[in-house]
Design an enzyme around this catalytic site. Structure first.
Site, PDB file in Angstrom:
ATOM      1  N   HIS A  15      -3.226 -40.660  19.518  1.00  0.00           N
ATOM      2  CA  HIS A  15      -1.928 -40.423  19.200  1.00  0.00           C
ATOM      3  C   HIS A  15      -1.024 -41.323  19.680  1.00  0.00           C
ATOM      4  CE1 HIS A  15      -3.193 -36.268  19.256  1.00  0.00           C
ATOM      5  NE2 HIS A  15      -2.048 -35.588  19.000  1.00  0.00           N
ATOM      6  N   TYR A  22       0.827  -1.338   0.033  1.00  0.00           N
ATOM      7  CA  TYR A  22      -0.047   0.087   0.163  1.00  0.00           C
ATOM      8  C   TYR A  22       0.917   1.343   0.103  1.00  0.00           C
ATOM      9  CZ  TYR A  22      -3.732   3.064   0.969  1.00  0.00           C
ATOM     10  OH  TYR A  22      -4.765   4.184   0.948  1.00  0.00           O
ATOM     11  N   HIS A  74       8.987  15.555  10.148  1.00  0.00           N
ATOM     12  CA  HIS A  74       8.389  14.671   9.462  1.00  0.00           C
ATOM     13  C   HIS A  74       6.728  14.886   9.882  1.00  0.00           C
ATOM     14  CE1 HIS A  74      10.341  11.497   7.097  1.00  0.00           C
ATOM     15  NE2 HIS A  74      11.150  11.508   8.066  1.00  0.00           N
ATOM     16  N   SER A 123       7.379   9.210  13.910  1.00  0.00           N
ATOM     17  CA  SER A 123       9.002   8.748  13.728  1.00  0.00           C
ATOM     18  C   SER A 123       9.764   9.329  14.975  1.00  0.00           C
ATOM     19  CB  SER A 123       9.442   9.478  12.332  1.00  0.00           C
ATOM     20  OG  SER A 123      10.661   8.786  12.136  1.00  0.00           O
ATOM     21  N   ASP A 165      17.768   6.990   5.671  1.00  0.00           N
ATOM     22  CA  ASP A 165      16.380   6.875   4.998  1.00  0.00           C
ATOM     23  C   ASP A 165      16.594   6.588   3.513  1.00  0.00           C
ATOM     24  OD1 ASP A 165      15.633   7.668   7.512  1.00  0.00           O
ATOM     25  OD2 ASP A 165      15.796   9.850   6.912  1.00  0.00           O
ATOM     26  N   ASN A 200      -3.537   6.041   6.172  1.00  0.00           N
ATOM     27  CA  ASN A 200      -4.189   6.580   7.048  1.00  0.00           C
ATOM     28  C   ASN A 200      -4.850   5.744   8.346  1.00  0.00           C
ATOM     29  OD1 ASN A 200      -6.414   5.819   6.037  1.00  0.00           O
ATOM     30  ND2 ASN A 200      -6.996   7.788   5.259  1.00  0.00           N
ATOM     31  N   GLU A 240      -0.523 -37.273  28.295  1.00  0.00           N
ATOM     32  CA  GLU A 240      -1.428 -36.037  27.938  1.00  0.00           C
ATOM     33  C   GLU A 240      -2.865 -36.522  27.680  1.00  0.00           C
ATOM     34  OE1 GLU A 240       0.386 -33.680  25.127  1.00  0.00           O
ATOM     35  OE2 GLU A 240       1.962 -33.024  26.416  1.00  0.00           O
ATOM     36  N   GLN A 253     -10.854   0.349   1.356  1.00  0.00           N
ATOM     37  CA  GLN A 253     -11.360  -0.398   0.506  1.00  0.00           C
ATOM     38  C   GLN A 253     -10.437  -1.370  -0.559  1.00  0.00           C
ATOM     39  OE1 GLN A 253     -11.792   2.802   0.791  1.00  0.00           O
ATOM     40  NE2 GLN A 253     -11.619   4.017  -1.207  1.00  0.00           N
ATOM     41  N   GLU A 262      13.421   4.195  17.338  1.00  0.00           N
ATOM     42  CA  GLU A 262      13.318   3.865  15.995  1.00  0.00           C
ATOM     43  C   GLU A 262      14.692   4.180  15.558  1.00  0.00           C
ATOM     44  OE1 GLU A 262      10.876   6.289  13.590  1.00  0.00           O
ATOM     45  OE2 GLU A 262      10.966   4.763  11.904  1.00  0.00           O
ATOM     46  N   HIS A 263      15.301   5.265  15.553  1.00  0.00           N
ATOM     47  CA  HIS A 263      16.660   5.549  15.052  1.00  0.00           C
ATOM     48  C   HIS A 263      17.440   6.132  16.063  1.00  0.00           C
ATOM     49  CE1 HIS A 263      13.824   6.765  11.756  1.00  0.00           C
ATOM     50  NE2 HIS A 263      14.560   6.338  10.900  1.00  0.00           N
ATOM     51  N   GLN A 309      14.240  14.671  11.736  1.00  0.00           N
ATOM     52  CA  GLN A 309      13.249  14.029  12.158  1.00  0.00           C
ATOM     53  C   GLN A 309      11.870  14.938  12.583  1.00  0.00           C
ATOM     54  OE1 GLN A 309      12.101  10.887  12.785  1.00  0.00           O
ATOM     55  NE2 GLN A 309      13.695  10.693  11.469  1.00  0.00           N
TER      56      GLN A 309
END
Lengths: 427, 427
Positions: free
Chosen positions: B415, B122, B257, B232, B356, B209, B410, B186, B322-323, B254
């Site tokens: 089995h 996506y 962003h 981020s 990046d 989103n 068991e 969708q 993250e970074h 950063q």
């Protein structure tokens, strides 16, 4: 067993996300433990498990573990130790190393692989408590190098605080040193958020009832969780060379698990199909769990008749079974054509219980068609990666302009300037 | 920037699971596409993206992709090709082999590693459409060997069916041959369940989103999904040898962003702290995205003052950023002490935009403290494993009794019998 045409058969049961009421209950319990800690944990243990225990009594003591050893029989102990050794050996072969690629301009790029720090294993109580599952969850984490592995399990006996000694011994044999008598959604919340008594973990594994599953879903993101298992499945792919008694016995070993388990034979041999149907009926009538197995066979069992082996294989790949057994004249030659299966058991002696208990590969496998995209529990599940980026001055001077071009194209001027300021000062 | 004591600082923002209304909307769209297919897909595209398109027009044509090449500038094309080559080279080093362990008794145990068959990527529309992210999602799947990689992205221009040519070119350069102009919940539903025009996939990746995120959550289990990214973050760990201008520039890369991005300096040097605070203010005032960056710095930015480097490192590990950039006198010597970070940038020339855009490691990284237990996007994310179990007759005869003992313990008699019937007939 009902006979169906293989060509169109697919196996997809709906994922159970619980009713709105069940979700609400799980969410309420999780929130209470998150905000109140031990107090809520003990309250729900009293309310739901009908066991009174104080915070100091949550942790299983060294004495209880020793006492459990005195209560399990010797054959069990010998077998579970050998099983643990086999499981450990198989998972050790999966271990991978951190790596770094050193380039002539001084640049070093790589992946650092490190174990998670703390993992929680949930073990359900009652008849769903399987010592073998304790091994299958704990040993991969241990092999990965996870330093802290904690087990939670509900007090097993109504009103008493005791835990099944076989579970305690299996956990101890697998190397667990920290165990708590607590279960349900409240145990999951304690593992995710921590309480005064139970420090939080990084990942939660292990099966449980619907409230446990919904609580795991609710804390996903706060901690990692394993996949949520559906009912067990076996598909046997066989030709006329297969022994119908072996095929039937293996189908029934799945069917006895629960009423929703699925056991399916796929074959192009009508003679085998008929012989297996007869054998299933005969063997079924002598099983102690006949009722469960019969409901499973009637509800989710089938013999799929294919025109050709190609069509049979296509049906297997569509179903993406948790367990696949191949009992054909030359089973190894078909291996490359099996695209989707959690575990593949090859030949007449690789009966599924061999893998359930003993051989070494994990018995926690992707169910409900998810073998299309997911894997048996394995060492990677307990390892995290960090990228390593060391860029030399030479590398930055040589490539800075291209990095700036890409950043400016995306409208990220501060990204461009972080490179530019270095080029300006040091070029 | 505000200065805080490092000792107690943790970084955890709440995971956004959406409002009940947003969840309901996403669920309704997913269900409509699941049951109605293309008809619902086109209806929601008209309703939500305000674009009319028929089923035949959903797929991006070869001519449109060629036309996109004519519209992107040459510098961009050169840079994105080099970036793609670097990303491919780094990810190729992650490739692993299937393996089998052949034992003296004839038993063979192993793991078969195979690529997923079909993956959907996506790509969001509008200003969040980053060509670099297309590369970062597609190339690992391609390196893993995924034969079918499909991109979906909403029509970018109000009322028109066009898609940003830079996105089309990035996808084409990464090797995508199948692209559809459809977005939102969708599009996720179409990828998960398939429609008349879009065949279903095994895994869905890429950011979007809140409705895209909720739709991904709703189809989790039907297909695999990647993790859901939070805002981020960067943490810079630095000492008095660091250049305050470099530190400030990287923090701001950063911060630009979005308003919720987090940029944090951790240091034991008060002199550096003061110098960076001054630099941030100076550089901030000249940025085109000053408003966004300032909100981020004021809301989620901080300078954490530690007493010692040990305390600074402990703070980094608690935040699990993250970074992480390390700008100290001997940065490599600290590497082993960093437990939790998505990507670690070492030394003064490893500015975050290097990673990046260009160096090769993935820029899709665990956010919001999840580096404690998760990893950058990598080749393993597109590979599934199947266990291989071939047990020889000798092995079964030797170990059958132990397997039976475990099964009987068991309470799984079927089995036990699946093994017993073979021992009885063939021992």
């Amino acid at each position: 067993m009902r006979k169906l045409r293989a060509e169109q058969f697919g196996l997809t049961r709906k994922v159970d996300y619980g009713s709105p009421e069940q979700n609400e209950t799980a969410a309420r319990i999780v929130e209470a433990v998150r905000t109140e800690g031990d107090a809520a944990l003990l309250r729900y243990t009293e309310q739901l498990d009908r066991v009174q225990v104080d915070a100091a009594g949550l942790r299983v003591t060294e004495e209880e573990i020793q006492a459990a050893y005195d209560r399990v029989d010797a054959d069990f102990l010998t077998a579970i130790r050998q099983a643990a050794a086999n499981i450990r050996a198989f998972h050790e072969k999966q271990l991978r190393q951190s790596w770094v690629d050193v380039q002539p301009d001084g640049t070093m790029l790589g992946q650092l692989l490190r174990p998670l720090k703390r993992v929680g294993v949930y073990v359900p109580g009652g008849k769903a408590a399987y010592p073998s599952s304790v091994l299958m969850n704990v040993i991969p984490a241990q092999v990965a190098g996870v330093p802290e592995i904690v087990m939670v399990t509900p007090p097993a006996t109504g009103g008493k605080t005791g835990i099944d000694p076989y579970i305690l011994v299996a956990a101890a044999e697998a190397g667990v040193k920290e165990m708590y008598r607590v279960g349900g959604a409240q145990a999951i919340a304690a593992l995710a958020y921590g309480t005064e008594t139970i420090p939080p973990v990084d990942k939660i594994c292990g099966p449980g009832n619907i409230y446990v599953a919904l609580a795991k879903r609710a804390v996903f993101g706060v901690v990692a969780i394993d996949s949520i298992a559906g009912p067990s499945e076996i598909v046997v792919l066989a030709d006329e060379t297969a022994d119908p008694a072996y095929v039937a016995a293996d189908l029934l070993s799945q069917a006895e698990h629960d009423e929703m388990a699925s056991a399916i034979l796929v074959t192009a041999s009508e003679a085998l199909a008929d012989a297996v149907a007869t054998e299933v009926e005969q063997q079924l009538s002598t099983l102690p769990r006949e009722g469960t197995a019969r409901q499973s066979i009637e509800g989710y069992g089938a013999i799929l008749l294919a025109e050709t082996m190609d069509e049979a294989i296509a049906a297997v790949n569509r179903m993406a079974p948790e367990h696949l057994e191949i009992m054909t004249a030359e089973p190894m030659t078909l291996l490359g054509r099996i695209e989707n299966a959690g575990a593949i058991f090859v030949g007449p002696y690789s009966s599924e219980p061999v893998g359930d208990y003993f051989a070494g590969p994990n018995h926690i496998l992707p169910t409900n068609g998810t073998a299309r995209f997911s894997s048996p529990v394995n060492v990677d599940d307990f390892v995290k990666k960090s990228s390593l980026i060391y860029y030399s001055k030479d590398a930055l001077m040589a490539n800075g302009d291209q990095i700036i071009a890409l950043a400016r194209h995306e409208g990220l001027e501060a990204h461009a300037r972080a490179i530019e300021i270095r080029l300006e000062r040091e070029r």
